[in-house]
Design an enzyme around this catalytic site. Structure first.
Site, PDB file in Angstrom:
ATOM      1  N   PRO A  88      13.052  65.494 -35.522  1.00 44.03           N
ATOM      2  CA  PRO A  88      13.531  64.628 -34.442  1.00 44.03           C
ATOM      3  C   PRO A  88      13.583  65.309 -33.085  1.00 44.03           C
ATOM      4  O   PRO A  88      13.558  64.648 -32.049  1.00 44.03           O
ATOM      5  CB  PRO A  88      14.944  64.232 -34.909  1.00 44.03           C
ATOM      6  CG  PRO A  88      14.932  64.415 -36.383  1.00 44.03           C
ATOM      7  CD  PRO A  88      14.016  65.576 -36.635  1.00 44.03           C
ATOM      8  N   GLU A 115      19.006  68.866 -42.715  1.00 44.49           N
ATOM      9  CA  GLU A 115      19.393  69.168 -41.333  1.00 44.49           C
ATOM     10  C   GLU A 115      18.265  69.832 -40.560  1.00 44.49           C
ATOM     11  O   GLU A 115      18.357  70.026 -39.353  1.00 44.49           O
ATOM     12  CB  GLU A 115      20.630  70.080 -41.315  1.00 44.49           C
ATOM     13  CG  GLU A 115      21.891  69.411 -41.812  1.00 44.49           C
ATOM     14  CD  GLU A 115      22.226  68.162 -41.029  1.00 44.49           C
ATOM     15  OE1 GLU A 115      22.304  68.233 -39.791  1.00 44.49           O
ATOM     16  OE2 GLU A 115      22.401  67.097 -41.658  1.00 44.49           O
ATOM     17  N   ARG A 153      -8.108  57.941 -38.196  1.00 41.24           N
ATOM     18  CA  ARG A 153      -8.902  56.814 -37.702  1.00 41.24           C
ATOM     19  C   ARG A 153      -9.710  57.184 -36.457  1.00 41.24           C
ATOM     20  O   ARG A 153     -10.618  56.447 -36.069  1.00 41.24           O
ATOM     21  CB  ARG A 153      -8.025  55.601 -37.442  1.00 41.24           C
ATOM     22  CG  ARG A 153      -7.002  55.792 -36.335  1.00 41.24           C
ATOM     23  CD  ARG A 153      -5.938  54.706 -36.337  1.00 41.24           C
ATOM     24  NE  ARG A 153      -6.522  53.381 -36.398  1.00 41.24           N
ATOM     25  CZ  ARG A 153      -7.036  52.739 -35.358  1.00 41.24           C
ATOM     26  NH1 ARG A 153      -7.045  53.343 -34.177  1.00 41.24           N
ATOM     27  NH2 ARG A 153      -7.527  51.532 -35.473  1.00 41.24           N
ATOM     28  N   ASP A 168      -8.203  50.179 -28.671  1.00 38.78           N
ATOM     29  CA  ASP A 168      -6.844  50.065 -29.187  1.00 38.78           C
ATOM     30  C   ASP A 168      -5.810  50.199 -28.082  1.00 38.78           C
ATOM     31  O   ASP A 168      -6.053  50.809 -27.036  1.00 38.78           O
ATOM     32  CB  ASP A 168      -6.578  51.147 -30.237  1.00 38.78           C
ATOM     33  CG  ASP A 168      -7.225  50.815 -31.567  1.00 38.78           C
ATOM     34  OD1 ASP A 168      -7.544  49.640 -31.778  1.00 38.78           O
ATOM     35  OD2 ASP A 168      -7.414  51.737 -32.374  1.00 38.78           O
TER      36      ASP A 168
END
Length: 245
Positions: A88, A115, A153, A168
């Site tokens: 994160p 953690e 991709r 895209d």
């Protein structure tokens, strides 16, 4: 490209890596994806891969020894692999980063858990930290799947047409224009006439303006860094005037 994924839960990848475009890319030999169970490199009979943090606090931390042993074994077979840690606290993943990673010869993705990972792993191997966004997942496996999918991709030959990736959303800094297919009318809603006209210049112009309008409405922050032409700016001015801005 060779992609190695280091995880405590390899079974989580069964569906995403064995279906659809990724499966076809693997079958065609365009990408090789290998899963590595970090617990296989633990030295105790319980295959322990995590422990309590020094200094106290809640949660567990992924141990440095089994992860290092796993990573060294993987890098021996994939020495040019760029090491990535899903966490994160990492830099937010975006299309530009996917395009950058797609140019690498190989990727080695460590799925963070609990953690986090013992900091010495990042220091020893110079891992790049990547996050999907400002939210917390149970583990880094979903993030690793997303990175693998977004990168795969973009590898030449994976998609049926190179234009598919180029058009895209985010590829040029804008959200993608709306799409329609048959029938031309459904429950009172019609396909825009310009798309049925056969005039490709007008169709391209309409699509570009639609991309600008959608981006202005949904993600105006993207316009600050998007590659805009003079025609784009004129379209945005007109959209602003229509909104009374």
């Amino acid at each position: 490209m060779k992609i190695d994924v280091l995880t405590l839960f390899p079974a989580m990848f069964t569906g995403p890596l064995t279906e659809s475009i990724i499966k076809r890319a693997v079958d065609k030999g365009l990408v090789e994806i290998s899963l590595h169970n970090i617990r296989d490199y633990a030295v105790d009979r319980h295959r322990t891969a995590d422990d309590t943090p020094y200094g106290g606090g809640a949660g567990m931390v992924m141990k440095v020894e089994p992860l290092t042993a796993c990573l060294e074994a993987v890098l021996e077979a994939n020495p040019r692999g760029r090491v990535i840690l899903t966490t994160p606290r990492g830099k937010q993943f975006n299309q530009g980063m996917a395009e950058e990673l797609a140019r690498e010869e190989g990727l080695v993705i460590i799925c963070g858990r609990y953690e986090g990972v013992d900091e010495r792993v990042r220091e020893l191997f110079g891992a790049d930290e990547i996050s999907l966004g400002d939210f917390v997942l149970t583990g880094g496996e979903i993030a690793a799947m997303a990175v693998t999918d977004a990168v795969t991709r973009l590898i030449p030959g994976v998609l049926g047409s190179a234009e598919s990736a180029a058009a895209d959303s985010f590829s040029d800094g804008l959200l993608e224009y709306p799409h329609y297919t048959r029938p031309p009318e459904f429950r009172g809603l019609s396909v825009p006439e310009v798309l049925l006209s056969g005039n490709h210049r007008e169709i391209d112009r309409w699509r570009r303006c639609q991309s600008l309008e959608r981006t202005l409405r949904e993600r105006p922050d993207l316009l600050a860094t998007a590659r805009l032409t003079d025609a784009d700016r004129r379209c945005l001015r007109e959209l602003g005037e229509d909104d009374g801005q």
